[in-house]
Scaffold this active site. Sequence first.
Site, mmCIF file in Angstrom:
data_model
loop_
_atom_site.group_PDB
_atom_site.id
_atom_site.type_symbol
_atom_site.label_atom_id
_atom_site.label_comp_id
_atom_site.label_asym_id
_atom_site.label_seq_id
_atom_site.Cartn_x
_atom_site.Cartn_y
_atom_site.Cartn_z
ATOM 1 N N TYR A 101 -15.378 -37.526 -25.966
ATOM 2 C CA TYR A 101 -14.629 -38.635 -26.575
ATOM 3 C C TYR A 101 -15.162 -39.971 -26.052
ATOM 4 O O TYR A 101 -15.504 -40.871 -26.821
ATOM 5 C CB TYR A 101 -13.121 -38.509 -26.274
ATOM 6 C CG TYR A 101 -12.365 -39.783 -26.586
ATOM 7 C CD1 TYR A 101 -12.175 -40.188 -27.894
ATOM 8 C CD2 TYR A 101 -11.876 -40.606 -25.556
ATOM 9 C CE1 TYR A 101 -11.510 -41.379 -28.185
ATOM 10 C CE2 TYR A 101 -11.208 -41.790 -25.833
ATOM 11 C CZ TYR A 101 -11.030 -42.174 -27.159
ATOM 12 O OH TYR A 101 -10.386 -43.355 -27.433
ATOM 13 N N LYS B 126 -17.378 -43.201 -27.890
ATOM 14 C CA LYS B 126 -17.056 -44.641 -27.873
ATOM 15 C C LYS B 126 -18.245 -45.437 -27.340
ATOM 16 O O LYS B 126 -18.599 -46.488 -27.875
ATOM 17 C CB LYS B 126 -15.826 -44.906 -26.993
ATOM 18 C CG LYS B 126 -14.534 -44.375 -27.568
ATOM 19 C CD LYS B 126 -14.103 -45.178 -28.777
ATOM 20 C CE LYS B 126 -12.984 -44.531 -29.543
ATOM 21 N NZ LYS B 126 -12.716 -45.123 -30.846
ATOM 22 N N SER C 151 -12.627 -48.456 -25.693
ATOM 23 C CA SER C 151 -11.647 -47.961 -24.726
ATOM 24 C C SER C 151 -12.118 -48.239 -23.311
ATOM 25 O O SER C 151 -13.329 -48.262 -23.036
ATOM 26 C CB SER C 151 -11.515 -46.448 -24.927
ATOM 27 O OG SER C 151 -10.840 -45.865 -23.850
#
Length: 348
Positions: free
Chosen positions: A150, A154, A126
């Site tokens: 989050y 990643k 992302s």
Amino acid sequence: MKNKILVTGGAGYIGTHTCIALHEAGYEIVVYDNLSNSSREAINRVSNLIGQPIEFIKGDIRDAEAMRNVFSSHHFFGVIHFAGLKAVGESVAKPLLYYNNNVSGTITLLEIMAEYGVKNLVFSSSATVYGDPETLPIDENSKRSCTNPYGQSKLAVEYILEDLTVSDNSWSLIALRYFNPVGAHSSGQIGEDPNDVPNNLMPYISQVAVGKLDKLNIFGNDYPTVDGTGVRDFIHVTDLAQGHVAALNYLEGQINTGKRDSVGFLPINLGTGKGTSVLELVTAFSKVSGQPIPYKFAERRAGDIASCYASADKAKNLLDWQAKLSITDMCQDSWRWQRMNPNGYYIK
Ligand code: NAD
Ligand code: UFG
């Protein structure tokens, strides 16, 4: 028929669109998903759209035995790994859940891949790994930093993939860094189906337009941008899906020409290269749908950045991939999906 691909998280928003693109490109696919954020109905609709049943296995990527069963009964060329949790706010409240699902889950997947000698992977990373960017557009060499669990999950997976290729150069691992995926399949049959009130802008706007929500809160109108509202690189999910096909084609090309060792860990942005402000998107959606989108300006949302858009050069040069669809297409397709499915897939 081309190679067989395992698609983890293939029942989700980006996964379903990618399954269609993979099928159209001739790949055979097996979808593995625990349906924690998706439904069987999404799989049924993909099957209807491609005109044949797709092989779907309900399971969790953290369940090593279940994964072994999948790998022992199929010969995969590689894995496209979408499975993961993605709500930033929830990750702050439940960090262990996010690290367990996104990081431990990926480690289990990689261990099983190693056991079965499957060493090609396309991972859903992302633009969040860039944090608050120092320069725009953001290229793949920009500094990485994250501010929430989050994003950290990643980033952690990216580091793991990188270390893995250093330890053994027969792994070929592409991390596709998505910017802001929006839109839906042009049929209106599949699209984004958020639980509860959406966190993200496009589904929120769609639900205001269809009358499910009263008005949009625009988080901040004092950013140093064209009109004071946040700027993002919105990318149509169909273009994004094609980006995965291009990544697989690239991997196959490298391997077929004896250049497997040269891939290593390869991060690639998937964006359009163009920034659009929140107000610009609201205006475009209102025009396409013919609906008013009432809004009010609200405080900035904690953790948000002013502007974020990609340099899309690496994807163009290496993968021969470029986003084709416009903001109008994105709004049209989101609106069609929303109108045709005011309650999403119904069956959860
Ligand atoms: P999604 O929630 O619609 O799809 C993810 C799928 O993974 C769901 O079907 C869910 O049931 C499944 N899943 C989750 N944990 C699992 C597990 N432990 N085992 C098996 N299946 C599991 O999300 P999406 O928008 O399609 O995103 C796909 C991937 O892309 C995610 O990894 C996400 O973090 C990443 N990503 C998404 C965005 C975005 O804005 N949508 C942006 C950047 C990156
Ligand atoms: N926004 C509003 N009102 C809303 C929702 C969003 O004004 O109700 C604004 C935000 O403040 C931001 C812009 O719209 O300026 C985009 O917000 P989104 O929540 O749609 O997307 P983000 O850029 O915050 O984050 C998304 C994904 C992340 C991912 C990131 C980069 O949610 O998971 O893109 O890929 F990490």
